[in-house]
Motif scaffolding. Structure first.
Motif, PDB file in Angstrom:
ATOM      1  N   PHE A 378       0.546  -1.008  -0.068  1.00  0.00           N
ATOM      2  CA  PHE A 378       0.157   0.452  -0.281  1.00  0.00           C
ATOM      3  C   PHE A 378       0.855   1.142  -0.470  1.00  0.00           C
ATOM      4  O   PHE A 378       0.812   2.060  -0.932  1.00  0.00           O
ATOM      5  CB  PHE A 378      -0.940   0.413   1.180  1.00  0.00           C
ATOM      6  N   THR A 379       2.200   1.538   0.958  1.00  0.00           N
ATOM      7  CA  THR A 379       2.612   2.525   0.800  1.00  0.00           C
ATOM      8  C   THR A 379       3.278   2.851  -0.112  1.00  0.00           C
ATOM      9  O   THR A 379       4.398   3.638  -0.822  1.00  0.00           O
ATOM     10  CB  THR A 379       3.563   2.524   2.140  1.00  0.00           C
ATOM     11  N   PHE A 380       3.887   1.559  -1.053  1.00  0.00           N
ATOM     12  CA  PHE A 380       4.878   1.803  -1.749  1.00  0.00           C
ATOM     13  C   PHE A 380       4.441   1.976  -2.905  1.00  0.00           C
ATOM     14  O   PHE A 380       4.622   2.999  -3.813  1.00  0.00           O
ATOM     15  CB  PHE A 380       5.405   0.363  -2.436  1.00  0.00           C
ATOM     16  N   LEU A 381       3.078   2.070  -3.138  1.00  0.00           N
ATOM     17  CA  LEU A 381       1.691   2.602  -4.370  1.00  0.00           C
ATOM     18  C   LEU A 381       1.760   3.319  -3.890  1.00  0.00           C
ATOM     19  O   LEU A 381       1.429   4.499  -4.953  1.00  0.00           O
ATOM     20  CB  LEU A 381       0.211   1.088  -4.589  1.00  0.00           C
ATOM     21  N   ALA A 382       1.204   3.987  -2.752  1.00  0.00           N
ATOM     22  CA  ALA A 382       1.079   5.686  -2.391  1.00  0.00           C
ATOM     23  C   ALA A 382       2.260   6.332  -2.999  1.00  0.00           C
ATOM     24  O   ALA A 382       2.378   7.364  -3.505  1.00  0.00           O
ATOM     25  CB  ALA A 382       0.763   5.889  -1.332  1.00  0.00           C
ATOM     26  N   GLN A 383       3.394   5.713  -2.734  1.00  0.00           N
ATOM     27  CA  GLN A 383       4.683   6.875  -2.746  1.00  0.00           C
ATOM     28  C   GLN A 383       5.362   7.007  -3.718  1.00  0.00           C
ATOM     29  O   GLN A 383       5.624   7.846  -4.969  1.00  0.00           O
ATOM     30  CB  GLN A 383       5.937   6.058  -2.405  1.00  0.00           C
ATOM     31  N   ARG A 384       5.468   5.673  -4.531  1.00  0.00           N
ATOM     32  CA  ARG A 384       4.897   5.214  -6.298  1.00  0.00           C
ATOM     33  C   ARG A 384       4.180   6.565  -6.984  1.00  0.00           C
ATOM     34  O   ARG A 384       4.098   7.325  -7.419  1.00  0.00           O
ATOM     35  CB  ARG A 384       4.478   4.319  -6.911  1.00  0.00           C
ATOM     36  N   PHE A 385       2.469   6.789  -6.657  1.00  0.00           N
ATOM     37  CA  PHE A 385       1.831   7.814  -7.314  1.00  0.00           C
ATOM     38  C   PHE A 385       2.545   9.368  -7.262  1.00  0.00           C
ATOM     39  O   PHE A 385       2.716  10.054  -8.157  1.00  0.00           O
ATOM     40  CB  PHE A 385       0.635   7.380  -6.639  1.00  0.00           C
ATOM     41  N   VAL A 386       3.090   9.190  -6.061  1.00  0.00           N
ATOM     42  CA  VAL A 386       4.144  10.624  -5.048  1.00  0.00           C
ATOM     43  C   VAL A 386       4.500  11.091  -5.607  1.00  0.00           C
ATOM     44  O   VAL A 386       4.326  11.995  -7.093  1.00  0.00           O
ATOM     45  CB  VAL A 386       4.250  11.131  -4.256  1.00  0.00           C
ATOM     46  N   THR A 387       5.961  10.086  -6.672  1.00  0.00           N
ATOM     47  CA  THR A 387       6.675  10.754  -7.187  1.00  0.00           C
ATOM     48  C   THR A 387       6.297  10.282  -8.963  1.00  0.00           C
ATOM     49  O   THR A 387       6.635  11.644  -9.806  1.00  0.00           O
ATOM     50  CB  THR A 387       7.417   8.961  -7.229  1.00  0.00           C
ATOM     51  N   THR A 388       5.583  10.043  -9.554  1.00  0.00           N
ATOM     52  CA  THR A 388       4.993  10.246 -10.718  1.00  0.00           C
ATOM     53  C   THR A 388       3.819  11.278 -11.077  1.00  0.00           C
ATOM     54  O   THR A 388       4.136  12.131 -11.912  1.00  0.00           O
ATOM     55  CB  THR A 388       4.202   8.599 -10.862  1.00  0.00           C
ATOM     56  N   TYR A 389       3.592  12.034  -9.740  1.00  0.00           N
ATOM     57  CA  TYR A 389       3.026  12.804 -10.456  1.00  0.00           C
ATOM     58  C   TYR A 389       3.657  14.481 -10.177  1.00  0.00           C
ATOM     59  O   TYR A 389       3.636  15.228 -10.712  1.00  0.00           O
ATOM     60  CB  TYR A 389       2.260  13.228  -9.251  1.00  0.00           C
ATOM     61  N   GLN A 390       5.048  14.011  -9.484  1.00  0.00           N
ATOM     62  CA  GLN A 390       5.897  14.359  -9.363  1.00  0.00           C
ATOM     63  C   GLN A 390       7.113  14.544 -10.649  1.00  0.00           C
ATOM     64  O   GLN A 390       7.520  15.944 -11.685  1.00  0.00           O
ATOM     65  CB  GLN A 390       7.398  14.801  -8.470  1.00  0.00           C
ATOM     66  N   GLU A 391       7.164  13.566 -11.354  1.00  0.00           N
ATOM     67  CA  GLU A 391       7.789  13.536 -12.335  1.00  0.00           C
ATOM     68  C   GLU A 391       7.264  13.482 -13.576  1.00  0.00           C
ATOM     69  O   GLU A 391       8.144  14.221 -14.698  1.00  0.00           O
ATOM     70  CB  GLU A 391       8.100  12.511 -12.476  1.00  0.00           C
ATOM     71  N   LEU A 392       6.505  13.528 -13.828  1.00  0.00           N
ATOM     72  CA  LEU A 392       5.037  14.143 -15.622  1.00  0.00           C
ATOM     73  C   LEU A 392       4.381  15.976 -14.762  1.00  0.00           C
ATOM     74  O   LEU A 392       3.806  16.235 -15.028  1.00  0.00           O
ATOM     75  CB  LEU A 392       3.936  13.271 -14.803  1.00  0.00           C
ATOM     76  N   ASN A 393       4.989  16.510 -14.187  1.00  0.00           N
ATOM     77  CA  ASN A 393       4.666  17.530 -13.557  1.00  0.00           C
ATOM     78  C   ASN A 393       3.123  17.689 -13.757  1.00  0.00           C
ATOM     79  O   ASN A 393       2.518  19.006 -14.192  1.00  0.00           O
ATOM     80  CB  ASN A 393       5.216  18.284 -14.116  1.00  0.00           C
TER      81      ASN A 393
END
Length: 487
Positions: A378-393
């Protein structure tokens, strides 16, 4: 100059402390053991090259080990036994007579070394259509020619001297064309994705509840690593012969679905026979992508223009975008606007937070694919979403704050997450939800969900429903106009 600006991501390393017999027993019992993270050394060289053997699509070529070497030796060596530098090859074989697919994963070893156990050439069907996909746990993997091997394999590493990064492929467009023809003719039966424990359709690699900033990347291949650093294919016979060997894995979106998320949600990945390991079935990138292409409901996640792997010196590149897409069975586009990153971000916000929150009851009790990044799936998917949101601006593109906040411990490991489901964010059904289905009609032919391909005036046209902007995108491409660069 090769594009090396893409930010490095955490990868799943070698499986530590689990013996091979125990691992096989756990897999047979339906228990998934995920690896413990070994931190990357600060001086690891993460730019490596892979020497492709001659005639890589032949039986002998498949059984000839690929050789890993540093792209620039001045930056240090590259070793396949090092989880931060490991490269992986996944092969798929389609029998044109029966339409059936089998898998054979070629081996990677260090240049100048010998494998722990020599691979056996597979027996290929007459006229077999073979394709290869590559994954890498470092940053940039460059394919190196060996007596014409890149041309012989129709290998694509990127375009215009700008490599994708961790990904490459050989002969993938021809393989997917043949596989899709076999599907249409009824010879290749693709299993349905099924229903998850949450009552929603099982996720696919094109589900906005699963994708990240660079979707459909890397492979599901595993290798065995002996104590002295020699490498062997992951087979039951090799595992029995190499007692104490460890399992090396490629951290990937494809593996996250097939090994991690499917297990947590009670879903079953599509598998095919492993020609290197008789009697065993394995998951693979081409199986995931074919299944997603057939069953993923709208909105469908396809590689966007802002994906870091398809940027060229940090800028969008239509040729590179299309070269990547055709390697994972996705339709090329005529313009960058048809692969809008803003639309991609909007669909992420509309779908992912609700599904992640819905599935927390299942994923929170599941192990993290990367213990150095998060303490649960769960926390892996959550932090992955946060990273994605940042990486794609995404925040700047759609003017919406990140709906997920992650809590980390003193070591930076995600230990909790708060998810604020945006208004109108749907019911968490990443495979299209339960909303009204919109269909399109072209010359009397109904296109379910306004998603599919038809021929108009002799040209193949792809219809894509853009729910975020309430429009249907139609892209017609004359055959042969979009050609990825080889090498």
């Amino acid at each position: 100059m090769y594009d090396s600006s893409r930010r490095a991501r955490r990868r799943w390393p070698i499986l530590v402390g689990v013996s091979i017999p125990l691992l096989l027993l756990l897999i047979a019992a339906g228990v998934v053991v995920l690896p413990h993270l070994t931190s990357r050394a600060a001086d690891d060289n993460t730019d490596c090259s892979l020497i492709v053997p001659p005639n890589p699509l032949s039986a002998q070529g498949l059984a000839t080990p690929y050789q890993l070497v540093a792209t620039n030796p001045a930056n240090g060596p590259c070793h396949e036994a090092n989880p931060a530098q490991a490269a992986f090859v996944q092969g798929a074989i389609l029998d044109p007579r029966t339409g059936q697919i089998s898998i054979y994963n070629p081996l990677v070893i260090d240049q100048g070394t010998q494998p722990a156990i020599q691979p056996t050439p597979p027996k290929l069907p007459q006229g077999a259509i073979v394709a290869l996909w590559f994954g890498f746990n470092g940053d940039n993997l460059t394919l190196v020619d060996n007596n014409g091997s890149l041309r012989q394999g129709r290998c694509v590493n990127g375009v215009n001297g700008s490599i994708f990064g961790q990904f490459a492929y050989c002969n993938a467009p021809a393989f997917f064309a043949a596989a899709n023809y076999a599907i249409r003719s009824g010879r290749l039966k693709v299993p349905p994705i099924g229903t998850a424990k949450d009552g929603q359709p099982c996720p696919t690699t094109r589900d906005f509840s699963l994708v990240d900033q660079d979707q459909s990347d890397n492979v599901v291949t595993e290798y065995l690593v002996t104590a002295d650093g020699r490498i062997a294919q992951m087979t039951a016979a090799n595992a029995a012969a190499l007692q104490g060997a460890q399992v090396q894995t490629n951290g990937s979106d494809e593996r996250l679905l097939s090994i991690g998320l499917d297990s947590a949600l009670g879903c079953t990945p599509w598998m095919a026979p492993d020609l290197a390991d008789p009697g065993h079935m394995v998951a693979a990138l081409p199986l995931n992508e074919l299944q997603a292409a057939l069953y993923q409901k709208q909105p469908v996640a396809l590689v966007p223009a802002g994906d870091p792997m398809v940027l060229n010196n940090g800028q969008p590149d239509l040729r590179k975008l299309n070269a990547y897409r055709v390697g994972v069975d996705q339709a090329p586009v005529a313009s960058l606007n048809q692969a809008s990153t803003a639309t991609y971000c909007q669909n992420l916000v509309n779908i992912a937070p609700a599904r992640l929150k819905l599935d927390q009851q299942f994923t929170q009790a599941s192990p993290s694919p990367d213990a150095g990044a998060a303490n649960s799936l769960f926390t892996f998917l959550a932090q992955r979403f946060v990273t994605t949101y940042q990486e794609l601006n995404c925040q700047a593109l759609i003017n919406l704050p990140d709906p997920i906040t992650v809590t980390t411990d003193a070591n930076g490991v995600a230990i909790d997450a708060t998810i604020n489901v945006p208004n109108g964010g749907g019911n968490g059904g990443g495979n299209g939800g339960q909303g009204t289905t919109v269909n399109c009609s072209v010359n009397g032919r109904v296109i379910q969900g306004c998603s599919g391909t038809v021929t108009i005036n002799g040209a193949p046209c792809t219809f894509t429903l853009d729910q975020a902007n309430h429009q249907v995108v139609i892209q017609c491409t004359r055959r042969g106009t979009v050609q990825p660069q080889q090498g």
